[in-house]
Design a protein around this motif. Structure first.
Motif, PDB file in Angstrom:
ATOM      1  N   THR A  19      -1.729  -5.431   5.688  1.00 47.18           N
ATOM      2  CA  THR A  19      -1.257  -4.071   5.952  1.00 47.18           C
ATOM      3  C   THR A  19      -0.394  -4.045   7.213  1.00 47.18           C
ATOM      4  OG1 THR A  19      -3.236  -3.193   4.884  1.00 47.18           O
ATOM      5  CG2 THR A  19      -2.006  -1.679   6.295  1.00 47.18           C
ATOM      6  N   ASP A  61       0.287  -3.235  -1.475  1.00 50.56           N
ATOM      7  CA  ASP A  61      -0.781  -3.642  -0.548  1.00 50.56           C
ATOM      8  C   ASP A  61      -2.117  -3.388  -1.250  1.00 50.56           C
ATOM      9  OD1 ASP A  61      -2.423  -4.131   1.593  1.00 50.56           O
ATOM     10  OD2 ASP A  61      -1.652  -2.511   2.847  1.00 50.56           O
ATOM     11  N   GLU A  66      -9.798  -6.531  -1.543  1.00 54.51           N
ATOM     12  CA  GLU A  66      -9.770  -7.964  -1.270  1.00 54.51           C
ATOM     13  C   GLU A  66     -11.105  -8.650  -1.504  1.00 54.51           C
ATOM     14  OE1 GLU A  66      -8.934  -5.552   0.860  1.00 54.51           O
ATOM     15  OE2 GLU A  66      -7.285  -6.142   2.177  1.00 54.51           O
TER      16      GLU A  66
HETATM   17 MG    MG Z   1      -5.151  -3.835   4.468  1.00 54.15          MG
END
Ligand code: MG
Ligand code: GDP
Length: 180
Positions: A19, A61, A66
């Motif tokens: 990010t 993004d 994740e």
């Molecule tokens: Mg991020």
């Protein structure tokens, strides 16, 4: 005038600076705290590539996804290039474990129209935390790894100090255009 829209992905483990790299590149800012967003965020950078070409670079993004270590095919769909971000750990023998997982996930879920892998650059981020000599010591290993996993290349980057981000993005765009 020719105008292109390119969907590109920024993937990698949590906390590596995905990010931050996007914010630096698109909004020219760096901050140490961000609200964690869940889902997918987009950023758009419009580039006057040359006198007759405008590039609209969409950067996806993964924002909070994740931890699964993989993304869905829907997320990858129609992407023409990617960055995989990681942080070089000079204290441990570099295994590129997280990077391998992301590269395999990417290559198994998206390809170009001709069936080849989409170009992907590896970004070793947060180099502001390392000495020049520490980066140099890892260069050969990175070159080997990038060749083995068929990355298009790698760059040492810093979102904090704005190092190599424009360069990496230009290289990415050049590679995409060559594939058009
Ligand atoms: Mg991020
Ligand atoms: P993401 O989870 O991959 O999106 O990572 P973030 O962009 O949220 O960054 C995680 C943390 O690393 C934040 O505290 C950032 O300020 C920090 N960070 C990101 N990029 C850099 C960098 O280039 N250098 C340093 N020193 N810290 C960074």
């Amino acid at each position: 005038m020719v105008e292109y829209l390119f969907k590109t992905l920024v993937i990698g483990d949590i906390g590596v600076g995905k990010t931050s790299l996007i914010k630096r590149y698109v909004h020219h800012v760096f901050g140490s705290t961000y609200k964690p967003t869940i889902g997918v965020d987009f950023a758009l950078k419009v580039i006057n590539w040359d006198s007759e070409t405008i590039i609209r670079l969409q950067l996806w993004d993964i924002a909070g996804q994740e931890r699964f270590g993989t993304m869905t095919r829907v997320y990858y769909r129609d992407a023409v290039a990617a960055f995989i971000v990681f942080v070089l750990d000079i204290n441990r023998n570099t295994t590129f474990e997280g990077v391998r997982k992301w590269k395999d996930d990417l290559d198994s879920k998206v390809m170009l129209a001709d069936g080849s892998k989409i170009p992907c650059f590896l970004l070793a981020n947060k180099i502001d935390m390392l000495e020049e000599s520490e980066i140099d010591a890892k260069k050969a290993q990175l070159d080997d790894f990038v060749a083995e996993k068929e990355f298009a290349g790698w760059f040492p980057t810093s979102a904090k100090e704005n190092k190599n981000i424009d360069r990496a993005a230009s290289e990415l765009i050049r590679t995409i255009i060559d594939n058009e």
